[in-house]
Structure formats: C-alpha cells, structure tokens
Write a protein that holds these residues in place. Structure first.
Motif, short mmCIF file in Angstrom:
data_model
loop_
_atom_site.label_atom_id
_atom_site.label_comp_id
_atom_site.label_asym_id
_atom_site.label_seq_id
_atom_site.Cartn_x
_atom_site.Cartn_y
_atom_site.Cartn_z
N GLY A 91 -0.41 -15.53 14.04
CA GLY A 91 0.30 -14.59 13.18
C GLY A 91 0.46 -15.00 11.74
N GLY A 92 0.38 -16.33 11.45
CA GLY A 92 0.53 -16.77 10.07
C GLY A 92 1.94 -16.68 9.53
N GLY A 93 2.94 -16.87 10.37
CA GLY A 93 4.33 -16.79 9.92
C GLY A 93 4.93 -18.12 9.50
N GLY A 94 4.09 -19.12 9.25
CA GLY A 94 4.59 -20.44 8.93
C GLY A 94 5.46 -20.51 7.70
N GLU A 95 5.18 -19.68 6.71
CA GLU A 95 5.97 -19.68 5.49
C GLU A 95 7.43 -19.34 5.79
OE1 GLU A 95 5.74 -20.91 1.79
OE2 GLU A 95 3.81 -20.16 2.54
N ASP A 96 7.64 -18.32 6.60
CA ASP A 96 9.01 -17.93 6.96
C ASP A 96 9.68 -18.98 7.82
OD1 ASP A 96 8.78 -15.54 5.58
OD2 ASP A 96 8.14 -14.40 7.35
N TYR A 97 8.92 -19.58 8.72
CA TYR A 97 9.48 -20.62 9.59
C TYR A 97 9.93 -21.82 8.76
CZ TYR A 97 9.64 -24.55 12.83
OH TYR A 97 10.04 -25.67 13.52
N LEU A 98 9.09 -22.28 7.85
CA LEU A 98 9.46 -23.44 7.03
C LEU A 98 10.62 -23.13 6.11
CD1 LEU A 98 5.99 -24.99 6.12
CD2 LEU A 98 7.63 -25.76 7.84
N ARG A 99 10.68 -21.90 5.62
CA ARG A 99 11.82 -21.51 4.78
C ARG A 99 13.12 -21.60 5.58
NH1 ARG A 99 10.31 -16.77 3.68
NH2 ARG A 99 9.00 -17.37 1.88
N ALA A 100 13.08 -21.13 6.82
CA ALA A 100 14.26 -21.23 7.67
C ALA A 100 14.63 -22.68 7.95
CB ALA A 100 14.02 -20.48 8.98
N LEU A 101 13.62 -23.50 8.17
CA LEU A 101 13.86 -24.91 8.47
C LEU A 101 14.47 -25.62 7.26
CD1 LEU A 101 13.50 -27.01 10.70
CD2 LEU A 101 11.21 -27.48 9.80
N ALA A 102 13.89 -25.37 6.08
CA ALA A 102 14.33 -26.07 4.87
C ALA A 102 15.62 -25.50 4.28
CB ALA A 102 13.23 -26.03 3.81
N GLU A 103 15.84 -24.19 4.42
CA GLU A 103 16.94 -23.55 3.73
C GLU A 103 18.10 -23.14 4.64
OE1 GLU A 103 15.40 -20.35 1.37
OE2 GLU A 103 13.88 -21.61 0.39
N GLU A 104 17.89 -23.17 5.94
CA GLU A 104 18.96 -22.78 6.87
C GLU A 104 19.29 -23.91 7.85
OE1 GLU A 104 17.66 -19.19 8.74
OE2 GLU A 104 17.78 -17.99 6.91
N ILE A 105 18.27 -24.37 8.55
CA ILE A 105 18.52 -25.36 9.61
C ILE A 105 18.91 -26.71 9.03
CG2 ILE A 105 17.46 -26.63 11.53
CD1 ILE A 105 15.75 -24.12 12.06
#
Length: 256
Positions: A91-105
C-alpha cells in the motif's frame, strides 16, 4: 521475578513495552528501541535478553514493540503490486506510519517513561518489510532515530536502492546495523531472489554516502534463510552493536 510486558494502545496503535529490570532505581533514564512486528524478536529472545542485561553484557534499554495495522501498507514507502500471484499488494503507507511513530508514539513514551530521548539513544529496528521501513525512517527522520537495525531488510523492494542513492541525508552520529542471510531468496523467482545481492549493494551505497567502520556494520550468515529464527538470533548482537555492552551472542563474520 519473571519478565513483564506492558500492553497499551496509543492513538490506535497497540504497543508492547518491556522495561529494564532496574527501571525505577535512582531515577535512571534509558535508551529506547522501537521494534516492528509487535516486537516479535524481543519475545523470541526474552530469556536470553534478560540474561544479557542482568549480567551486564548488554546495556539496559526500553524496548517498545509496535503492532502494525496492515503490514504491507505500514511498512512500505510507496505502493507496489504484489510480487507473488494471489498475494496482497503493497500500500505504500510508510510515510503515515513513520509520522505516527515519530510524532505520536515516541512523544508519548518519552513523556510517560524514563527515557533518554535524543536521537543517539533512540533506535528503530525491524526485519524484512519491518527492516525496510526502519531504513526509510533513517532517511525521513534522522533527527529522531539515530540507531538503525536492519535484519534482512527488504532491499528487493523496487525503487529503494534508487531512493537511497538520490536522497543522501545528514547522518551525523547515526549508526546502522545490517544483517542478511546468504540463502535468502535463493529459491524465489520474483524480485525477492535478489535479497542477498541487494543487501550488499545497499551497504555499498551507505559507504559511498560517508559511513565509516564505526558507524556501519554488515554481517551475514552463509546458512541464513529468511526466517524469524535467524532474525531473532541476530537481534541481541544488533542491540549490542547499536547501544553498547559486552559480547551479546554469536556474531557473524563482517561481510564488508
């Protein structure tokens, strides 16, 4: 006292947190490694890690396993069709996943636990597609993740070597550990048959982008296949090299 895990959910992401055995003593703070695939390599090496930490062969740190919502989506940097007929596409959703990891988690973990929050104390580690997204994180968030663990990362993924070549970044202080098995993909007929060769090519690209012997390590196992058994076996040596400590287990010969 047995090994304890904390299970929480942050912004819809399920986390499994393993705290150091000395956590809470003297208000000491610890490095953190964020692990893909729910931290499965952490769970498969639980007792061995406990021994290494307690015997001071491996520096203590907080381990955070992050469960993906859709692995083929979260761990890929751009969309690709399936590589095997009938298998799911990427799906290519890595950008959103990394944003969540860096900015939320990560901000949540830093605010609720005794962490050392600087990049040089923060790792991201994964295997297979989890290694691919960990590599991508080193490009997209070098100011957040300074310790990168790539266990049989999916360098076969179309476009990733070109991306690495075209997007050099300032990696001051960053360290990258790479592992692959020589037998990975040897019976494949699709792009995955190139896993070993492309791992070596990725290592060469990183060398050309300025990494020296103290910042980059590539190890291989001549008998290694693309299995969790091998990923887990390399996890303690990866932690040792990235975060410090004594000899942490069987380390393969330097491949480059």
């Amino acid at each position: 006292m047995g090994i304890k895990y904390i299970h929480i959910e942050i912004h819809g992401w399920k986390l499994t947190i393993r705290l150091p055995f000395s956590y809470g003593t003297e208000h000491r703070r610890f490095p953190v490694a964020y692990l893909q695939d729910e931290g499965s390599v952490m769970k498969h090496t639980a007792n061995y890690l406990d021994h290494l930490f307690r015997s001071q062969q491996l520096n203590e740190l907080i381990l955070v396993g992050v469960a993906s919502k859709d692995r083929n989506h979260d761990y890929t940097p751009w969309p690709l069709p399936e590589v095997t007929p009938g298998a799911p596409s990427f799906g290519g959703g890595g950008e959103d996943y990394l944003r969540a990891l860096a900015e939320e988690i990560k901000p949540y973990i830093d605010s609720h636990y005794l962490t050392l929050h600087e990049a040089r104390y923060t790792g991201i580690i994964g295997y297979s597609l989890g290694g691919l997204i960990s590599l991508y994180a080193s490009y997209r968030y070098p100011e957040v993740f300074g310790r990168i663990g790539l266990l049989s990362a999916s360098f076969w993924y179309e476009g990733i070597l070109d991306y690495m070549r075209d997007h050099p970044v300032d990696r001051a202080g960053q360290r990258i550990y790479m592992y692959y098995g020589e037998l990975e993909g040897c019976y494949k007929t699709n792009a995955q048959k190139e896993m070993a060769g492309r791992s070596r090519a990725a290592h060469q690209l990183l060398l050309e982008q300025g990494f020296g012997g103290g910042d980059l390590l590539l190890e291989c196992d001549p008998q290694g296949t693309h299995d969790l058994m091998f990923f887990s076996r390399q996890f303690p040596p990866a932690l040792r090299w990235l975060f410090g400590g004594g000899e942490a287990g069987p380390v393969r010969g330097n491949a480059g």
